[in-house]
Design a protein around this motif. Structure first.
Motif, short mmCIF file in Angstrom:
data_model
loop_
_atom_site.label_atom_id
_atom_site.label_comp_id
_atom_site.label_asym_id
_atom_site.label_seq_id
_atom_site.Cartn_x
_atom_site.Cartn_y
_atom_site.Cartn_z
N ARG A 159 1.15 -1.40 0.31
CA ARG A 159 -0.06 -0.28 0.31
C ARG A 159 0.66 1.42 -0.04
N GLU A 160 2.36 0.90 0.46
CA GLU A 160 2.53 2.75 1.45
C GLU A 160 3.51 2.51 -0.67
N ALA A 161 3.81 1.68 -1.50
CA ALA A 161 5.03 2.35 -2.81
C ALA A 161 3.28 2.51 -3.88
N GLY A 162 1.78 2.05 -3.12
CA GLY A 162 0.96 1.99 -4.07
C GLY A 162 1.22 0.25 -5.61
N GLU A 163 2.03 -0.37 -4.82
CA GLU A 163 2.27 -1.61 -6.27
C GLU A 163 1.59 -3.11 -5.68
N ALA A 164 1.29 -3.85 -6.70
CA ALA A 164 1.41 -4.96 -6.94
C ALA A 164 2.44 -5.59 -6.96
#
Length: 202
Positions: A159-164
């Motif tokens: 969530r912090e990096a906005g990545e999966a």
């Protein structure tokens, strides 16, 4: 916030009077913390460090629920089951690792015994929803632990990096292939799952 707890070294003595008494090992201390942890708290042991994680907040649980619902709707193998709160024991570089992933996907009946901790042999995918307090473990330590255990797929929603992040093909203590997707994108999960997640809701 998850914090590593100090574990006394085996050679340390508690007092001069009790210098023949062995200090608790990391696993013994882990068992003590697990026994007294309040309901909903997770206690994990990773490479000699004990981490106590409070119950997840709403956003975290929303993502886990969305993951579970999508896996149920999109899986092609109807014999697969989703498990949350399942404890796994994994081989570590320094003893046993004990973790409780946010989501475990494995064939039906893989965890039917009464054991609290399970071997990872049947696990096809583990997923973690990283928060600021757990991200450093999810991004590094758990990748190594899951790869070392031979778990085919590791999915991290960061969530912090906005990545999966999708890790596949475990080799040693790492994965040979890693793909990174911005949250909101369609994320393909390779074999042995072979379906796509829509991360727009994450």
């Amino acid at each position: 916030m998850a914090m590593p707890l100090p574990v006394p070294a085996p050679e340390d003595s508690v007092t001069e009077e009790h210098d023949d008494r062995e200090a608790a090992t990391a696993e013994e201390t882990f068992e003590l913390f697990s026994a007294v942890a309040p309901k909903g708290w997770r206690v994990e042991l990773i490479e000699g460090e004990i981490y106590v994680v409070p119950p997840a907040k709403g956003k975290h649980e929303k993502i886990v629920t969305e993951l579970v619902e999508q896996v149920v709707a999109r899986r092609t193998d109807k014999d697969l089951r989703n498990s949350t709160g399942i404890g796994l024991y994994l081989p570590g570089a320094n003893g046993i690792v004990r973790v409780i992933p946010d989501l475990v996907i494995a064939p039906r009946d893989s965890f039917d015994n009464e054991q609290e901790w399970h071997a990872p042999d049947a696990v096809l995918l583990v997923a973690e929803v990283a928060s600021p307090s757990t991200a450093s473990r999810d991004r590094v330590l758990k990748i190594r632990a899951y790869a070392r255990a031979g778990i085919p797929l590791y999915l991290m929603i960061d969530r912090e990096a906005g990545e999966a992040v999708v890790c596949s093909e475990p080799v040693g203590d790492d994965y040979a292939h890693t793909s990174v997707h911005k949250l909101g994108a369609e994320v393909p999960l390779p074999a042995p799952l072979g379906f796509t997640l829509d991360t727009a809701a994450f």
